[in-house]
Design a protein around this motif. Sequence first.
Motif, PDB file in Angstrom:
ATOM      1  N   TRP A   1      -3.280  39.081  -4.466  1.00 50.96           N
ATOM      2  CA  TRP A   1      -2.860  38.762  -3.105  1.00 50.96           C
ATOM      3  C   TRP A   1      -3.695  39.497  -2.062  1.00 50.96           C
ATOM      4  O   TRP A   1      -4.186  38.877  -1.113  1.00 50.96           O
TER       5      TRP A   1
ATOM      6  N   VAL B   1      -6.226  32.613   5.343  1.00 48.64           N
ATOM      7  CA  VAL B   1      -5.108  32.155   4.521  1.00 48.64           C
ATOM      8  C   VAL B   1      -3.823  32.518   5.243  1.00 48.64           C
ATOM      9  O   VAL B   1      -3.598  33.681   5.558  1.00 48.64           O
TER      10      VAL B   1
ATOM     11  N   GLN C   1      -7.220  38.204  -1.423  1.00 49.44           N
ATOM     12  CA  GLN C   1      -7.238  36.918  -0.730  1.00 49.44           C
ATOM     13  C   GLN C   1      -6.861  37.072   0.746  1.00 49.44           C
ATOM     14  O   GLN C   1      -7.527  36.510   1.620  1.00 49.44           O
TER      15      GLN C   1
ATOM     16  N   ARG D   1       0.182  30.451   0.615  1.00 50.23           N
ATOM     17  CA  ARG D   1       0.208  31.454  -0.446  1.00 50.23           C
ATOM     18  C   ARG D   1       0.761  30.913  -1.756  1.00 50.23           C
ATOM     19  O   ARG D   1       1.454  29.927  -1.789  1.00 50.23           O
TER      20      ARG D   1
END
Length: 159
Positions: free
Chosen positions: A59, A152, A62, A157
Amino acid sequence: MGRFTREELQEALAHYDSVVATCVESGDWNAFADLFTEDVVYTEHAYGVFTGREAVRAWIGQVMAPFPMMRFPQDWIAYDEENGAIVLGVRNVLPHPTEPGVEFGFANWTRLVYAGDGLFSSEEDCYNPARDAPAAIGAWLEAGGKPATEIVTHDDREV
């Protein structure tokens, strides 16, 4: 009396801060994930709950990829020796692309629970990036800021 002294918590936070600064400098957030126990529970109110170091690693890499220059200055720190916790007032800050000293950012509270040996068993980030980030990031983009990769959002997600 708690498991850890204030001094131990201060040392752990200093190490955490040093690793975060290195990640900001390099743009590589792998070392951030290594600050946590293998079974860490990381609660991020916009993105979800991540269980395990590798989930945090996937996570954070990203979500930080577009903003390798984002810094996290602390406005205040509270140590809770009884519970082995540290609570921080943090600002998520992007520097102005052309005007030194001008920043775009938003507030965040972070609670870390120390597990010993330089590792944290829990992090909880308390803020509302869905409300606060668009204005700060929008102003940064208007000023000429350029994300390093595609941004993002929490709706994109995989938790």
